[in-house]
Scaffold this motif. Sequence first.
Motif, PDB file in Angstrom:
ATOM      1  N   GLU A 138     -48.539  -2.823  19.434  1.00  0.00           N
ATOM      2  CA  GLU A 138     -48.270  -1.633  20.234  1.00  0.00           C
ATOM      3  C   GLU A 138     -49.427  -0.639  20.181  1.00  0.00           C
ATOM      4  O   GLU A 138     -49.336   0.453  20.730  1.00  0.00           O
ATOM      5  N   MET A 139     -50.501  -1.033  19.488  1.00  0.00           N
ATOM      6  CA  MET A 139     -51.687  -0.192  19.423  1.00  0.00           C
ATOM      7  C   MET A 139     -52.656  -0.615  20.522  1.00  0.00           C
ATOM      8  O   MET A 139     -52.476  -1.640  21.176  1.00  0.00           O
ATOM      9  N   LEU A 140     -53.705   0.147  20.704  1.00  0.00           N
ATOM     10  CA  LEU A 140     -54.702  -0.127  21.735  1.00  0.00           C
ATOM     11  C   LEU A 140     -56.096  -0.155  21.142  1.00  0.00           C
ATOM     12  O   LEU A 140     -56.364   0.502  20.135  1.00  0.00           O
ATOM     13  N   GLY A 163     -51.753  -3.261  29.061  1.00  0.00           N
ATOM     14  CA  GLY A 163     -51.134  -4.014  30.138  1.00  0.00           C
ATOM     15  C   GLY A 163     -51.430  -3.385  31.484  1.00  0.00           C
ATOM     16  O   GLY A 163     -51.617  -4.083  32.476  1.00  0.00           O
ATOM     17  N   THR A 164     -51.477  -2.047  31.497  1.00  0.00           N
ATOM     18  CA  THR A 164     -51.810  -1.310  32.709  1.00  0.00           C
ATOM     19  C   THR A 164     -52.677  -0.110  32.336  1.00  0.00           C
ATOM     20  O   THR A 164     -52.911   0.167  31.149  1.00  0.00           O
ATOM     21  N   TYR A 165     -53.124   0.612  33.373  1.00  0.00           N
ATOM     22  CA  TYR A 165     -53.944   1.803  33.179  1.00  0.00           C
ATOM     23  C   TYR A 165     -53.447   2.908  34.105  1.00  0.00           C
ATOM     24  O   TYR A 165     -53.051   2.639  35.240  1.00  0.00           O
ATOM     25  N   GLU A 166     -53.457   4.133  33.602  1.00  0.00           N
ATOM     26  CA  GLU A 166     -53.152   5.304  34.418  1.00  0.00           C
ATOM     27  C   GLU A 166     -54.450   6.007  34.771  1.00  0.00           C
ATOM     28  O   GLU A 166     -55.357   6.109  33.939  1.00  0.00           O
ATOM     29  N   LEU A 167     -54.541   6.487  36.018  1.00  0.00           N
ATOM     30  CA  LEU A 167     -55.772   7.128  36.489  1.00  0.00           C
ATOM     31  C   LEU A 167     -55.459   8.430  37.197  1.00  0.00           C
ATOM     32  O   LEU A 167     -54.378   8.619  37.733  1.00  0.00           O
ATOM     33  N   ARG A 168     -56.472   9.300  37.212  1.00  0.00           N
ATOM     34  CA  ARG A 168     -56.364  10.535  37.985  1.00  0.00           C
ATOM     35  C   ARG A 168     -57.749  10.897  38.478  1.00  0.00           C
ATOM     36  O   ARG A 168     -58.706  10.986  37.695  1.00  0.00           O
ATOM     37  N   LEU A 169     -57.875  11.100  39.799  1.00  0.00           N
ATOM     38  CA  LEU A 169     -59.144  11.481  40.412  1.00  0.00           C
ATOM     39  C   LEU A 169     -59.170  12.985  40.634  1.00  0.00           C
ATOM     40  O   LEU A 169     -58.167  13.581  41.028  1.00  0.00           O
ATOM     41  N   TYR A 170     -60.328  13.603  40.376  1.00  0.00           N
ATOM     42  CA  TYR A 170     -60.501  15.042  40.559  1.00  0.00           C
ATOM     43  C   TYR A 170     -61.691  15.301  41.482  1.00  0.00           C
ATOM     44  O   TYR A 170     -62.723  14.640  41.388  1.00  0.00           O
ATOM     45  N   VAL A 207     -52.378   1.808  28.853  1.00  0.00           N
ATOM     46  CA  VAL A 207     -50.950   1.784  28.497  1.00  0.00           C
ATOM     47  C   VAL A 207     -50.662   0.442  27.841  1.00  0.00           C
ATOM     48  O   VAL A 207     -50.973  -0.611  28.411  1.00  0.00           O
ATOM     49  N   ASN A 208     -50.085   0.467  26.647  1.00  0.00           N
ATOM     50  CA  ASN A 208     -49.844  -0.762  25.901  1.00  0.00           C
ATOM     51  C   ASN A 208     -48.898  -1.700  26.631  1.00  0.00           C
ATOM     52  O   ASN A 208     -47.916  -1.267  27.231  1.00  0.00           O
ATOM     53  N   LYS A 209     -49.202  -3.001  26.562  1.00  0.00           N
ATOM     54  CA  LYS A 209     -48.388  -3.983  27.282  1.00  0.00           C
ATOM     55  C   LYS A 209     -47.054  -4.254  26.591  1.00  0.00           C
ATOM     56  O   LYS A 209     -46.089  -4.673  27.233  1.00  0.00           O
ATOM     57  N   GLN A 210     -46.975  -4.003  25.271  1.00  0.00           N
ATOM     58  CA  GLN A 210     -45.729  -4.232  24.544  1.00  0.00           C
ATOM     59  C   GLN A 210     -44.819  -3.007  24.560  1.00  0.00           C
ATOM     60  O   GLN A 210     -43.605  -3.124  24.623  1.00  0.00           O
ATOM     61  N   ASN A 211     -45.425  -1.843  24.490  1.00  0.00           N
ATOM     62  CA  ASN A 211     -44.665  -0.594  24.436  1.00  0.00           C
ATOM     63  C   ASN A 211     -45.329   0.412  25.371  1.00  0.00           C
ATOM     64  O   ASN A 211     -46.373   0.973  25.054  1.00  0.00           O
ATOM     65  N   LYS A 215     -49.750   5.055  24.594  1.00  0.00           N
ATOM     66  CA  LYS A 215     -50.842   5.260  25.543  1.00  0.00           C
ATOM     67  C   LYS A 215     -52.095   5.714  24.804  1.00  0.00           C
ATOM     68  O   LYS A 215     -52.016   6.437  23.814  1.00  0.00           O
ATOM     69  N   GLY A 216     -53.238   5.274  25.308  1.00  0.00           N
ATOM     70  CA  GLY A 216     -54.505   5.612  24.673  1.00  0.00           C
ATOM     71  C   GLY A 216     -54.997   7.002  25.024  1.00  0.00           C
ATOM     72  O   GLY A 216     -54.356   7.750  25.766  1.00  0.00           O
ATOM     73  N   LYS A 217     -56.158   7.319  24.505  1.00  0.00           N
ATOM     74  CA  LYS A 217     -56.783   8.604  24.811  1.00  0.00           C
ATOM     75  C   LYS A 217     -57.380   8.548  26.216  1.00  0.00           C
ATOM     76  O   LYS A 217     -57.777   7.500  26.694  1.00  0.00           O
ATOM     77  N   TRP A 218     -57.461   9.702  26.859  1.00  0.00           N
ATOM     78  CA  TRP A 218     -58.055   9.758  28.192  1.00  0.00           C
ATOM     79  C   TRP A 218     -59.552   9.486  28.092  1.00  0.00           C
ATOM     80  O   TRP A 218     -60.242  10.019  27.222  1.00  0.00           O
ATOM     81  N   MET A 219     -60.049   8.647  28.986  1.00  0.00           N
ATOM     82  CA  MET A 219     -61.470   8.346  29.104  1.00  0.00           C
ATOM     83  C   MET A 219     -61.950   8.925  30.434  1.00  0.00           C
ATOM     84  O   MET A 219     -61.286   8.737  31.450  1.00  0.00           O
ATOM     85  N   GLU A 220     -63.085   9.619  30.425  1.00  0.00           N
ATOM     86  CA  GLU A 220     -63.552  10.290  31.641  1.00  0.00           C
ATOM     87  C   GLU A 220     -64.910   9.763  32.082  1.00  0.00           C
ATOM     88  O   GLU A 220     -65.768   9.454  31.265  1.00  0.00           O
ATOM     89  N   SER A 221     -65.087   9.697  33.387  1.00  0.00           N
ATOM     90  CA  SER A 221     -66.382   9.337  33.945  1.00  0.00           C
ATOM     91  C   SER A 221     -67.274  10.569  33.986  1.00  0.00           C
ATOM     92  O   SER A 221     -66.818  11.701  33.801  1.00  0.00           O
ATOM     93  N   ASP A 222     -68.559  10.348  34.234  1.00  0.00           N
ATOM     94  CA  ASP A 222     -69.460  11.465  34.511  1.00  0.00           C
ATOM     95  C   ASP A 222     -69.107  12.051  35.880  1.00  0.00           C
ATOM     96  O   ASP A 222     -68.461  11.388  36.703  1.00  0.00           O
ATOM     97  N   VAL A 223     -69.523  13.285  36.105  1.00  0.00           N
ATOM     98  CA  VAL A 223     -69.293  13.913  37.411  1.00  0.00           C
ATOM     99  C   VAL A 223     -70.264  13.311  38.429  1.00  0.00           C
ATOM    100  O   VAL A 223     -71.457  13.165  38.161  1.00  0.00           O
ATOM    101  N   LEU A 224     -69.741  12.927  39.575  1.00  0.00           N
ATOM    102  CA  LEU A 224     -70.538  12.338  40.654  1.00  0.00           C
ATOM    103  C   LEU A 224     -70.462  13.251  41.871  1.00  0.00           C
ATOM    104  O   LEU A 224     -69.378  13.526  42.379  1.00  0.00           O
TER     105      LEU A 224
END
Length: 327
Positions: A138-140, A163-170, A207-211, A215-224
Amino acid sequence: MKKWKRVCGVLLSAAVLAGILAVPAFAAKTKKKKISSVNIAVEAHIELGQKFGDEEIEITTRGKHYTYDYYEIVNDGFEWTEEDVPEIIIYLDVDDGYYFSLSKASSVKLNGATYVRAATQNSKETLKLQVKLPPMKEMLGAETEVVLTEGGYASWDAVQGAGTYELRLYRDDTGVGPVYQSTDQVFYDYTKQMSKPGAYRVKVRAVNKQNTESKGKWMESDVLTITADMAEAIRNGTVPGLPAKGEWKEEDGKWWYRHEDDSCTKNDWEWINKQWYFFDEDGYMVTGWIEWNGEKYYLDDESGAMLKDTTTPDGYLLDKDGRLKYR
Protein backbone atom coordinates in the motif's frame (compact mmCIF):
# COMPACT_ATOMS: atom_id res chain seq x y z
CA MET A 1 10.31 35.50 81.20
CA LYS A 2 9.48 31.98 82.24
CA LYS A 3 6.04 32.44 80.98
CA TRP A 4 7.42 33.67 77.68
CA LYS A 5 9.72 30.69 77.53
CA ARG A 6 6.86 28.39 78.41
CA VAL A 7 4.71 29.98 75.79
CA CYS A 8 7.56 29.74 73.30
CA GLY A 9 8.04 26.13 74.29
CA VAL A 10 4.42 25.41 73.59
CA LEU A 11 4.66 27.20 70.31
CA LEU A 12 7.87 25.31 69.46
CA SER A 13 6.28 21.98 70.29
CA ALA A 14 3.33 22.86 68.10
CA ALA A 15 5.64 23.80 65.29
CA VAL A 16 7.54 20.50 65.57
CA LEU A 17 4.26 18.56 65.65
CA ALA A 18 3.04 20.49 62.58
CA GLY A 19 6.28 19.64 60.82
CA ILE A 20 5.86 15.93 61.60
CA LEU A 21 2.30 15.98 60.34
CA ALA A 22 3.43 17.83 57.22
CA VAL A 23 5.85 15.07 56.15
CA PRO A 24 3.16 12.63 54.99
CA ALA A 25 1.33 15.46 53.22
CA PHE A 26 4.51 16.48 51.39
CA ALA A 27 5.25 12.87 50.50
CA ALA A 28 1.74 12.53 49.08
CA LYS A 29 2.30 15.56 46.86
CA THR A 30 5.56 14.13 45.45
CA LYS A 31 4.17 10.63 44.84
CA LYS A 32 4.42 9.71 41.14
CA LYS A 33 1.27 9.90 39.09
CA LYS A 34 0.40 7.19 36.62
CA ILE A 35 -0.35 7.57 32.94
CA SER A 36 -2.99 5.01 32.10
CA SER A 37 -3.43 5.72 28.36
CA VAL A 38 -1.49 7.11 25.42
CA ASN A 39 -2.53 8.60 22.09
CA ILE A 40 -0.09 8.44 19.16
CA ALA A 41 -0.28 9.48 15.49
CA VAL A 42 2.09 7.82 13.01
CA GLU A 43 2.65 9.16 9.48
CA ALA A 44 4.95 6.95 7.40
CA HIS A 45 6.48 7.66 3.98
CA ILE A 46 8.38 4.53 3.01
CA GLU A 47 9.51 3.92 -0.55
CA LEU A 48 9.90 0.51 -2.11
CA GLY A 49 13.59 -0.33 -2.38
CA GLN A 50 14.53 2.26 0.24
CA LYS A 51 17.19 1.23 2.76
CA PHE A 52 16.20 0.70 6.38
CA GLY A 53 16.71 3.96 8.24
CA ASP A 54 16.16 6.16 5.18
CA GLU A 55 12.38 6.05 5.52
CA GLU A 56 10.39 9.04 6.80
CA ILE A 57 8.28 8.20 9.86
CA GLU A 58 6.78 11.09 11.80
CA ILE A 59 5.46 10.25 15.26
CA THR A 60 3.34 12.73 17.19
CA THR A 61 2.09 12.35 20.77
CA ARG A 62 -1.43 13.57 21.53
CA GLY A 63 -1.39 13.40 25.30
CA LYS A 64 0.16 15.14 28.30
CA HIS A 65 3.18 14.25 30.42
CA TYR A 66 4.89 11.92 27.91
CA THR A 67 7.01 12.50 24.81
CA TYR A 68 8.31 10.54 21.84
CA ASP A 69 12.01 9.62 21.93
CA TYR A 70 12.91 7.35 18.96
CA TYR A 71 11.87 4.22 17.08
CA GLU A 72 13.48 0.90 16.10
CA ILE A 73 12.72 -1.29 13.07
CA VAL A 74 11.62 -4.83 13.89
CA ASN A 75 11.70 -6.22 10.32
CA ASP A 76 14.59 -8.35 9.08
CA GLY A 77 16.55 -7.30 6.02
CA PHE A 78 18.24 -4.20 4.66
CA GLU A 79 15.66 -2.52 2.43
CA TRP A 80 11.89 -2.32 2.11
CA THR A 81 10.30 -4.78 -0.31
CA GLU A 82 6.74 -5.16 -1.56
CA GLU A 83 6.25 -8.23 0.70
CA ASP A 84 7.11 -6.33 3.90
CA VAL A 85 4.66 -5.20 6.55
CA PRO A 86 6.70 -2.55 8.41
CA GLU A 87 6.82 -3.05 12.16
CA ILE A 88 8.51 -0.64 14.56
CA ILE A 89 8.98 -0.14 18.30
CA ILE A 90 8.20 3.39 19.45
CA TYR A 91 9.88 4.60 22.66
CA LEU A 92 7.99 7.07 24.85
CA ASP A 93 9.37 8.82 27.95
CA VAL A 94 7.38 10.32 30.84
CA ASP A 95 7.83 13.72 32.46
CA ASP A 96 9.29 13.91 35.98
CA GLY A 97 6.84 12.70 38.59
CA TYR A 98 4.96 10.30 36.26
CA TYR A 99 5.08 6.64 35.25
CA PHE A 100 3.34 4.44 32.70
CA SER A 101 0.61 2.07 33.89
CA LEU A 102 -1.32 0.70 30.91
CA SER A 103 -3.51 -2.28 31.77
CA LYS A 104 -4.99 -3.20 28.36
CA ALA A 105 -4.52 -2.79 24.62
CA SER A 106 -7.42 -0.35 24.40
CA SER A 107 -5.36 2.05 26.54
CA VAL A 108 -3.30 2.73 23.42
CA LYS A 109 -4.98 4.92 20.81
CA LEU A 110 -3.23 4.87 17.42
CA ASN A 111 -3.73 6.73 14.18
CA GLY A 112 -1.79 5.46 11.14
CA ALA A 113 -0.62 2.23 12.78
CA THR A 114 -1.92 -0.96 14.45
CA TYR A 115 -1.18 -2.06 18.00
CA VAL A 116 0.97 -5.17 18.56
CA ARG A 117 2.18 -5.04 22.17
CA ALA A 118 3.46 -2.70 24.88
CA ALA A 119 5.90 -3.01 27.78
CA THR A 120 7.57 -0.67 30.27
CA GLN A 121 11.17 -0.34 31.38
CA ASN A 122 13.36 2.00 33.45
CA SER A 123 11.05 1.83 36.48
CA LYS A 124 8.06 2.31 34.16
CA GLU A 125 9.39 5.66 32.96
CA THR A 126 9.79 4.35 29.38
CA LEU A 127 7.10 2.72 27.27
CA LYS A 128 8.06 0.37 24.42
CA LEU A 129 5.14 0.41 22.00
CA GLN A 130 5.34 -2.08 19.14
CA VAL A 131 3.10 -1.27 16.15
CA LYS A 132 2.51 -2.32 12.54
CA LEU A 133 2.36 0.16 9.68
CA PRO A 134 0.38 -0.27 6.44
CA PRO A 135 1.80 -3.03 4.18
CA MET A 136 4.41 -2.01 1.66
CA LYS A 137 1.95 -3.10 -1.03
CA GLU A 138 0.00 0.00 0.00
CA MET A 139 3.08 2.21 -0.14
CA LEU A 140 4.41 4.03 -3.20
CA GLY A 141 7.83 4.36 -4.76
CA ALA A 142 9.84 7.55 -5.11
CA GLU A 143 8.46 10.58 -6.90
CA THR A 144 9.55 11.18 -10.46
CA GLU A 145 10.14 14.18 -12.70
CA VAL A 146 7.07 15.55 -14.45
CA VAL A 147 7.51 17.11 -17.89
CA LEU A 148 5.03 19.43 -19.60
CA THR A 149 5.83 19.76 -23.28
CA GLU A 150 5.28 22.63 -25.68
CA GLY A 151 3.01 20.27 -27.59
CA GLY A 152 0.51 20.07 -24.72
CA TYR A 153 1.41 16.74 -23.11
CA ALA A 154 2.30 15.94 -19.49
CA SER A 155 4.47 12.87 -18.89
CA TRP A 156 6.33 11.20 -16.02
CA ASP A 157 7.95 7.87 -15.14
CA ALA A 158 5.90 5.10 -13.55
CA VAL A 159 5.82 5.17 -9.74
CA GLN A 160 6.22 1.74 -8.17
CA GLY A 161 3.02 0.57 -6.49
CA ALA A 162 0.79 3.03 -8.36
CA GLY A 163 -2.39 1.95 -10.12
CA THR A 164 -3.56 5.38 -11.26
CA TYR A 165 -2.46 9.02 -11.14
CA GLU A 166 -4.29 12.23 -10.26
CA LEU A 167 -3.43 15.39 -12.19
CA ARG A 168 -4.21 19.08 -12.12
CA LEU A 169 -3.27 21.63 -14.79
CA TYR A 170 -2.73 25.30 -13.90
CA ARG A 171 -2.57 28.37 -16.14
CA ASP A 172 -1.19 31.51 -14.48
CA ASP A 173 -1.55 29.73 -11.10
CA THR A 174 -5.28 29.10 -11.62
CA GLY A 175 -6.64 25.60 -12.04
CA VAL A 176 -7.82 24.77 -15.57
CA GLY A 177 -11.21 23.06 -15.45
CA PRO A 178 -13.37 22.30 -12.42
CA VAL A 179 -11.88 18.95 -11.29
CA TYR A 180 -8.74 16.84 -11.13
CA GLN A 181 -8.00 14.44 -13.96
CA SER A 182 -7.23 10.74 -13.50
CA THR A 183 -5.37 8.27 -15.69
CA ASP A 184 -3.76 4.84 -15.53
CA GLN A 185 -1.14 5.92 -18.09
CA VAL A 186 2.13 7.81 -17.49
CA PHE A 187 1.11 10.70 -19.74
CA TYR A 188 -1.90 12.94 -20.28
CA ASP A 189 -3.09 14.90 -23.33
CA TYR A 190 -3.66 18.55 -22.41
CA THR A 191 -3.77 19.90 -25.97
CA LYS A 192 -7.36 21.08 -25.59
CA GLN A 193 -6.67 22.79 -22.26
CA MET A 194 -3.40 24.43 -23.36
CA SER A 195 -4.77 26.19 -26.43
CA LYS A 196 -4.47 29.67 -24.87
CA PRO A 197 -1.32 31.71 -24.12
CA GLY A 198 -0.16 31.67 -20.51
CA ALA A 199 2.24 30.20 -17.93
CA TYR A 200 1.35 26.52 -17.49
CA ARG A 201 2.38 23.90 -14.97
CA VAL A 202 0.96 20.53 -13.98
CA LYS A 203 1.08 18.58 -10.73
CA VAL A 204 0.72 14.81 -10.49
CA ARG A 205 0.44 12.32 -7.65
CA ALA A 206 0.36 8.54 -7.62
CA VAL A 207 -2.54 6.51 -6.18
CA ASN A 208 -1.75 3.07 -4.78
CA LYS A 209 -3.22 0.14 -6.70
CA GLN A 210 -4.00 -1.85 -3.52
CA ASN A 211 -5.37 0.97 -1.39
CA THR A 212 -6.73 4.02 -3.21
CA GLU A 213 -6.63 5.98 0.05
CA SER A 214 -2.84 5.77 -0.09
CA LYS A 215 -1.61 8.64 -2.26
CA GLY A 216 1.87 9.95 -2.93
CA LYS A 217 3.28 13.43 -2.66
CA TRP A 218 2.42 15.94 -5.37
CA MET A 219 5.03 16.16 -8.14
CA GLU A 220 5.17 19.38 -10.17
CA SER A 221 6.50 20.23 -13.59
CA ASP A 222 8.48 23.36 -14.38
CA VAL A 223 6.47 26.37 -15.54
CA LEU A 224 6.06 26.41 -19.34
CA THR A 225 5.19 29.68 -21.05
CA ILE A 226 2.93 29.23 -24.08
CA THR A 227 3.00 32.16 -26.49
CA ALA A 228 0.19 33.06 -28.88
CA ASP A 229 2.09 31.39 -31.75
CA MET A 230 2.68 28.25 -29.71
CA ALA A 231 -0.98 28.11 -28.65
CA GLU A 232 -2.02 28.36 -32.29
CA ALA A 233 0.39 25.56 -33.21
CA ILE A 234 -1.11 23.37 -30.46
CA ARG A 235 -4.62 24.07 -31.77
CA ASN A 236 -3.53 23.22 -35.30
CA GLY A 237 -1.67 20.10 -34.18
CA THR A 238 1.57 21.20 -35.85
CA VAL A 239 3.92 20.67 -32.87
CA PRO A 240 5.24 17.37 -31.49
CA GLY A 241 3.34 16.28 -28.42
CA LEU A 242 4.39 13.31 -26.30
CA PRO A 243 8.09 13.24 -25.39
CA ALA A 244 9.99 10.19 -26.57
CA LYS A 245 11.14 7.39 -24.27
CA GLY A 246 14.18 5.41 -25.24
CA GLU A 247 17.97 5.50 -25.17
CA TRP A 248 20.83 7.10 -27.05
CA LYS A 249 22.87 4.77 -29.29
CA GLU A 250 26.19 5.43 -31.05
CA GLU A 251 27.08 4.00 -34.43
CA ASP A 252 30.29 4.85 -36.31
CA GLY A 253 30.64 8.09 -34.36
CA LYS A 254 27.06 9.11 -35.07
CA TRP A 255 24.26 9.26 -32.49
CA TRP A 256 20.64 8.19 -32.83
CA TYR A 257 17.79 7.76 -30.35
CA ARG A 258 16.21 4.32 -30.16
CA HIS A 259 12.60 4.27 -28.99
CA GLU A 260 11.12 1.53 -26.84
CA ASP A 261 9.68 -0.11 -29.98
CA ASP A 262 13.12 0.00 -31.71
CA SER A 263 12.02 2.80 -34.06
CA CYS A 264 13.72 6.18 -34.43
CA THR A 265 12.82 9.66 -35.64
CA LYS A 266 13.91 10.58 -39.16
CA ASN A 267 14.05 14.01 -40.80
CA ASP A 268 12.21 15.60 -37.86
CA TRP A 269 12.49 17.15 -34.40
CA GLU A 270 12.21 15.20 -31.17
CA TRP A 271 11.82 16.40 -27.57
CA ILE A 272 14.17 14.40 -25.30
CA ASN A 273 14.87 15.20 -21.66
CA LYS A 274 13.64 18.80 -21.96
CA GLN A 275 15.70 19.50 -25.08
CA TRP A 276 14.92 19.65 -28.82
CA TYR A 277 17.02 17.53 -31.19
CA PHE A 278 16.87 17.14 -34.97
CA PHE A 279 17.50 13.86 -36.78
CA ASP A 280 18.37 13.51 -40.48
CA GLU A 281 16.75 11.24 -43.07
CA ASP A 282 18.77 8.28 -41.75
CA GLY A 283 17.81 8.96 -38.11
CA TYR A 284 21.16 10.37 -36.97
CA MET A 285 21.41 13.41 -34.70
CA VAL A 286 22.30 16.64 -36.51
CA THR A 287 24.64 19.35 -35.19
CA GLY A 288 25.29 22.90 -36.36
CA TRP A 289 22.96 25.02 -38.53
CA ILE A 290 19.77 23.63 -40.06
CA GLU A 291 16.85 25.23 -41.89
CA TRP A 292 13.30 24.16 -41.02
CA ASN A 293 10.05 25.64 -42.33
CA GLY A 294 11.81 28.79 -43.47
CA GLU A 295 13.59 29.38 -40.15
CA LYS A 296 17.21 28.73 -39.18
CA TYR A 297 18.19 26.93 -35.97
CA TYR A 298 21.49 25.98 -34.38
CA LEU A 299 22.16 22.59 -32.77
CA ASP A 300 24.99 22.35 -30.25
CA ASP A 301 28.19 21.02 -31.81
CA GLU A 302 28.66 18.38 -29.09
CA SER A 303 25.33 17.55 -27.45
CA GLY A 304 23.10 18.21 -30.48
CA ALA A 305 20.56 20.08 -28.32
CA MET A 306 18.93 23.10 -29.94
CA LEU A 307 20.29 26.40 -28.65
CA LYS A 308 17.93 29.26 -27.83
CA ASP A 309 18.03 32.77 -26.41
CA THR A 310 21.81 32.91 -26.82
CA THR A 311 24.66 33.57 -29.29
CA THR A 312 25.92 30.80 -31.57
CA PRO A 313 29.63 29.90 -31.67
CA ASP A 314 29.93 31.82 -34.96
CA GLY A 315 28.39 34.95 -33.46
CA TYR A 316 24.69 34.94 -34.45
CA LEU A 317 21.80 35.69 -32.09
CA LEU A 318 18.98 33.24 -31.44
CA ASP A 319 15.56 34.11 -30.00
CA LYS A 320 13.80 32.33 -27.12
CA ASP A 321 12.37 29.77 -29.56
CA GLY A 322 15.77 29.01 -31.08
CA ARG A 323 15.24 30.90 -34.33
CA LEU A 324 17.91 33.04 -35.94
CA LYS A 325 17.41 36.75 -35.27
CA TYR A 326 17.83 38.77 -38.45
CA ARG A 327 19.36 42.20 -37.86
